[in-house]
Design a protein around this motif. Structure first.
Motif, PDB file in Angstrom:
ATOM      1  N   MET A  59       0.881  -1.168   0.000  1.00 13.92           N
ATOM      2  CA  MET A  59       0.000   0.000   0.000  1.00 13.92           C
ATOM      3  C   MET A  59       0.918   1.218   0.000  1.00 13.92           C
ATOM      4  N   SER A  60       0.754   2.082  -0.986  1.00 10.29           N
ATOM      5  CA  SER A  60       1.713   3.173  -1.160  1.00 10.29           C
ATOM      6  C   SER A  60       1.601   4.222  -0.053  1.00 10.29           C
ATOM      7  N   THR A  61       2.745   4.879   0.205  1.00  9.14           N
ATOM      8  CA  THR A  61       2.769   5.968   1.185  1.00  9.14           C
ATOM      9  C   THR A  61       1.804   7.063   0.767  1.00  9.14           C
ATOM     10  N   GLU A  62       1.684   7.224  -0.551  1.00 12.84           N
ATOM     11  CA  GLU A  62       0.755   8.218  -1.091  1.00 12.84           C
ATOM     12  C   GLU A  62      -0.683   7.930  -0.633  1.00 12.84           C
ATOM     13  N   ASP A  63      -1.080   6.663  -0.780  1.00 10.40           N
ATOM     14  CA  ASP A  63      -2.431   6.283  -0.359  1.00 10.40           C
ATOM     15  C   ASP A  63      -2.624   6.494   1.143  1.00 10.40           C
ATOM     16  N   LEU A  64      -1.577   6.148   1.906  1.00  7.45           N
ATOM     17  CA  LEU A  64      -1.688   6.306   3.356  1.00  7.45           C
ATOM     18  C   LEU A  64      -1.795   7.781   3.730  1.00  7.45           C
ATOM     19  N   SER A  65      -1.014   8.618   3.080  1.00  8.14           N
ATOM     20  CA  SER A  65      -1.101  10.058   3.348  1.00  8.14           C
ATOM     21  C   SER A  65      -2.472  10.589   2.967  1.00  8.14           C
ATOM     22  N   ARG A  66      -2.999  10.044   1.866  1.00  4.47           N
ATOM     23  CA  ARG A  66      -4.334  10.457   1.429  1.00  4.47           C
ATOM     24  C   ARG A  66      -5.371  10.077   2.482  1.00  4.47           C
ATOM     25  N   ALA A  67      -5.198   8.870   3.069  1.00  2.01           N
ATOM     26  CA  ALA A  67      -6.124   8.436   4.122  1.00  2.01           C
ATOM     27  C   ALA A  67      -6.039   9.374   5.320  1.00  2.01           C
ATOM     28  N   PHE A  68      -4.816   9.755   5.690  1.00  2.00           N
ATOM     29  CA  PHE A  68      -4.605  10.680   6.810  1.00  2.00           C
ATOM     30  C   PHE A  68      -5.332  11.990   6.532  1.00  2.00           C
ATOM     31  N   ARG A  69      -5.138  12.516   5.303  1.00  3.88           N
ATOM     32  CA  ARG A  69      -5.744  13.789   4.949  1.00  3.88           C
ATOM     33  C   ARG A  69      -7.279  13.673   4.913  1.00  3.88           C
ATOM     34  N   SER A  70      -7.765  12.570   4.344  1.00  2.18           N
ATOM     35  CA  SER A  70      -9.216  12.363   4.305  1.00  2.18           C
ATOM     36  C   SER A  70      -9.802  12.382   5.707  1.00  2.18           C
ATOM     37  N   GLY A  71      -9.128  11.672   6.625  1.00  2.00           N
ATOM     38  CA  GLY A  71      -9.608  11.631   8.007  1.00  2.00           C
ATOM     39  C   GLY A  71      -9.611  13.007   8.635  1.00  2.00           C
ATOM     40  N   ALA A  72      -8.540  13.766   8.371  1.00  2.00           N
ATOM     41  CA  ALA A  72      -8.436  15.110   8.937  1.00  2.00           C
ATOM     42  C   ALA A  72      -9.561  15.998   8.400  1.00  2.00           C
ATOM     43  N   VAL A  73      -9.742  15.977   7.086  1.00  2.00           N
ATOM     44  CA  VAL A  73     -10.773  16.823   6.466  1.00  2.00           C
ATOM     45  C   VAL A  73     -12.162  16.399   6.955  1.00  2.00           C
ATOM     46  N   ALA A  74     -12.392  15.074   6.995  1.00  2.00           N
ATOM     47  CA  ALA A  74     -13.710  14.571   7.394  1.00  2.00           C
ATOM     48  C   ALA A  74     -14.046  14.977   8.819  1.00  2.00           C
ATOM     49  N   SER A  75     -13.024  15.155   9.655  1.00  2.00           N
ATOM     50  CA  SER A  75     -13.302  15.433  11.068  1.00  2.00           C
ATOM     51  C   SER A  75     -13.521  16.918  11.331  1.00  2.00           C
ATOM     52  N   ILE A  76     -13.349  17.766  10.325  1.00  2.00           N
ATOM     53  CA  ILE A  76     -13.511  19.212  10.545  1.00  2.00           C
ATOM     54  C   ILE A  76     -14.951  19.546  10.943  1.00  2.00           C
ATOM     55  N   GLY A  77     -15.913  19.019  10.190  1.00  2.97           N
ATOM     56  CA  GLY A  77     -17.323  19.293  10.505  1.00  2.97           C
ATOM     57  C   GLY A  77     -17.683  18.870  11.916  1.00  2.97           C
ATOM     58  N   PRO A  78     -17.484  17.573  12.248  1.00  2.00           N
ATOM     59  CA  PRO A  78     -17.784  17.136  13.612  1.00  2.00           C
ATOM     60  C   PRO A  78     -17.001  17.923  14.669  1.00  2.00           C
TER      61      PRO A  78
ATOM     62  N   GLY B 116      -7.926  -1.635   4.313  1.00  6.15           N
ATOM     63  CA  GLY B 116      -8.969  -0.903   5.022  1.00  6.15           C
ATOM     64  C   GLY B 116      -8.544  -0.553   6.439  1.00  6.15           C
ATOM     65  N   ASP B 117      -7.888  -1.506   7.109  1.00  5.53           N
ATOM     66  CA  ASP B 117      -7.436  -1.270   8.482  1.00  5.53           C
ATOM     67  C   ASP B 117      -6.400  -0.155   8.544  1.00  5.53           C
ATOM     68  N   LEU B 118      -5.417  -0.213   7.634  1.00  3.68           N
ATOM     69  CA  LEU B 118      -4.375   0.820   7.648  1.00  3.68           C
ATOM     70  C   LEU B 118      -4.962   2.184   7.290  1.00  3.68           C
ATOM     71  N   ALA B 119      -5.875   2.200   6.326  1.00  2.00           N
ATOM     72  CA  ALA B 119      -6.518   3.465   5.955  1.00  2.00           C
ATOM     73  C   ALA B 119      -7.268   4.037   7.158  1.00  2.00           C
ATOM     74  N   ALA B 120      -7.945   3.156   7.914  1.00  2.60           N
ATOM     75  CA  ALA B 120      -8.705   3.616   9.084  1.00  2.60           C
ATOM     76  C   ALA B 120      -7.776   4.202  10.141  1.00  2.60           C
ATOM     77  N   VAL B 121      -6.672   3.495  10.399  1.00  5.35           N
ATOM     78  CA  VAL B 121      -5.722   3.978  11.409  1.00  5.35           C
ATOM     79  C   VAL B 121      -5.169   5.347  11.011  1.00  5.35           C
ATOM     80  N   MET B 122      -4.785   5.501   9.745  1.00  6.86           N
ATOM     81  CA  MET B 122      -4.255   6.780   9.278  1.00  6.86           C
ATOM     82  C   MET B 122      -5.324   7.875   9.385  1.00  6.86           C
ATOM     83  N   ALA B 123      -6.542   7.532   8.996  1.00 10.19           N
ATOM     84  CA  ALA B 123      -7.627   8.516   9.048  1.00 10.19           C
ATOM     85  C   ALA B 123      -7.888   8.961  10.485  1.00 10.19           C
ATOM     86  N   ILE B 124      -7.847   8.004  11.407  1.00  8.63           N
ATOM     87  CA  ILE B 124      -8.089   8.349  12.811  1.00  8.63           C
ATOM     88  C   ILE B 124      -6.950   9.223  13.337  1.00  8.63           C
ATOM     89  N   CYS B 125      -5.715   8.942  12.900  1.00 12.19           N
ATOM     90  CA  CYS B 125      -4.587   9.819  13.278  1.00 12.19           C
ATOM     91  C   CYS B 125      -4.833  11.236  12.757  1.00 12.19           C
TER      92      CYS B 125
END
Lengths: 251, 241
Positions: A59-78, B116-125
């Motif tokens: 799983m690319s670092t790019e995808d993981l960073s994207r997940a991090f950013r998605s989570g951050a953006v998604a949490s702004i509203g809440p 999915g698990d790794l994406a969730a962990v990153m998103a929660i971070c």
């Protein structure tokens, strides 16, 4: 059942209602900042661990960073909502106590209810009659112990549940493929259903929010607008709250 | 990238997150108890142990059950690593899980798979960083000022309707992300049954309603599953060892 002694409203903590003199204590500030620092450290460790694991599973670092950013953006509203409520609690508890209790497990509703119940055992009411320094400290202590119970519960139960999950994974991998998704849907379906009987405006809020999300996800899919998948939650919340505002005041 | 490398990588991830997740959680537990303790020890409030025990027991009577039920309810969703994250900062249903769903939806990966698990962990971070930063800035620094300018009416509306406003959208995004139509139908049916039938017949179950809904959905999805479908290879189910 205590009758509040009001003859000396001076510095006596049993009668002084100057909560902020206690609640802005530097000791509390230090604890609040430490709590936030530990949350930061945990996230940093998790991000590093996830990136290392990502290499191993392709799983690319790019995808993981994207997940991090998605989570951050998604949490702004809440987060906006949490902030509004946290600010409203400042007068009752002072800044560091709010940071600790809202920053950690617990919600505005839980903490307010806990404080009310705790104050009640001393014959006081939250922010009202008899909300003295002494009552504040007792209530805050009870809230912190109560919040700590979730952490203790998690620390004890997680290893046990993990063992159960690993066993199930070996015995029946198909079940483990199905359970997380089903559990997620089950949890959100019932949390949402529980909102419906509360009032007509609650129903409106759920339906508007769901419809806004459905429309945005359709647009995102149709026009390959992936960024919209990240912002959709925040936008849906704002649209639903705006409609609720008018429904609340119009009804 | 062989299956073995992937297994080792995930095992290392589980190991690291379990150890550090536990340690950070214990640290926070100690600090959060030290906060009120420091007031009691260094202040002179004339508080007795009896008062604290009485106050806590009254609170525990309402909330202790959740401290047991909620970890059990959310474990199947977030897994071991996620448990130490989500129960540290809370806001699980209204913030952290929605963040995880958004990220999985964005990357088109399913919950319960490794990706999915790794994406969730990153998103929660990511969500945790927004949580910490926004609280420090808007409550810690500007809180008292904001308190004086935000109209009470806005706060009231947010307080009343924020949860339904979040949940409606999250249900839709979760259904799209998980891609289990049967489970979705079963989840809605189970929810309606629990809220409109079970809780009316047996209101004592109120504290367990989420757990009951989750359990019925899991069992229903399992027994009513399409039996011909093979397990998703992405889950990396161990194949004979």
């Amino acid at each position: 059942m205590r009758i509040q002694d009001r003859k000396d409203p001076g510095m006596d903590p049993a009668t002084s209602t100057d909560i902020w003199a206690v609640a802005q204590s530097p000791l509390l500030w230090i604890c609040a900042l430490l709590v936030f620092a530990v949350i930061g450290v945990q996230s940093w460790i998790y991000v590093r661990a996830a990136k290392r694991a990502g290499e191993g599973i392709g799983m690319s670092t790019e995808d993981l960073s994207r997940a991090f950013r998605s989570g951050a953006v998604a949490s702004i509203g809440p987060s906006l909502a949490v902030l509004l409520v946290a600010i409203a609690l400042l007068t009752l508890f002072g800044t560091p106590a709010v940071l600790i209790r809202i920053g950690l497990i617990g919600s505005a509703a839980t903490e307010t209810a806990s404080a009310t119940v705790a104050a009640g055992t001393m014959g006081a009411s939250l922010g009202g009659e008899g909300w003295t320094q002494q009552v504040f400290v007792v209530a805050f202590t009870a809230m912190c112990i109560s919040g700590g119970a979730w952490l203790v519960g998690t620390l004890i139960l997680t290893p046990i549940l993990k063992r159960g999950g690993s066993t199930l994974q070996k015995v029946n991998p198909a079940a483990m493929a199905l359970i997380p998704g089903a559990a997620l849907l089950g949890a959100f379906a019932i949390l949402t259903m529980n909102e419906l009987p509360k009032s007509g405006v609650h129903v409106v809020a759920v339906l508007v929010s769901a419809a806004a999300m459905a429309v945005m996800l359709f647009i995102a899919e149709r026009f390959k607008a992936n960024w919209l998948k990240e912002w959709a939650l925040g936008i849906a919340i704002m649209v639903a709250l705006a409609v609720s505002y008018f429904a609340h005041n119009g009804a | 990238m062989t299956a073995r490398t992937a297994d080792t990588a995930m095992a290392a991830f589980e190991h690291t997150t379990a150890r550090w997740g536990r340690l950070t959680m214990i640290a926070v537990l100690v600090i959060s108890i030290a906060a009120p303790a420091s007031l009691i020890i260094f202040g002179d409030f004339g508080i007795t142990v009896n008062q604290i025990v009485t106050a806590y027991l009254a609170v525990a009577a309402v909330y202790l059950v959740f401290a047991v039920v909620e970890p059990v309810t959310y474990f199947p969703i977030v897994g071991q690593a996620g448990m130490y994250q989500v129960f540290l900062i809370g806001n699980i249903a209204n913030k952290l899980l929605p963040a995880a769903i958004v990220a999985q939806n964005r990357l088109n990966v399913k919950p319960g798979t490794r990706q999915g698990d790794l994406a969730a962990v990153m998103a929660i971070c990511g969500a945790a960083m927004v949580h910490v930063t926004s609280l420090l800035v808007f409550v810690g620094f500007f809180g008292t000022w904001l308190l004086s300018i935000v109209p009470a009416e806005i706060t009231e509306i947010a307080q009343l309707y924020i949860l339904p406003a979040i949940l409606g959208a999250v249900v839709v995004q979760a259904a799209v992300t998980v891609k289990q139509i049967r489970s979705t139908v079963i989840a809605v049916a189970a929810a309606a049954f629990v809220i409109y039938v079970l809780l009316r017949v047996a209101p004592v179950l109120e504290n367990f309603y989420v757990a009951i809904g989750v359990l019925i959905t899991i069992l229903g999805s399992w027994f009513l599953r399409k039996k011909t479908v093979t397990p998703d290879p992405e889950t990396g189910a161990p194949q004979g060892g």
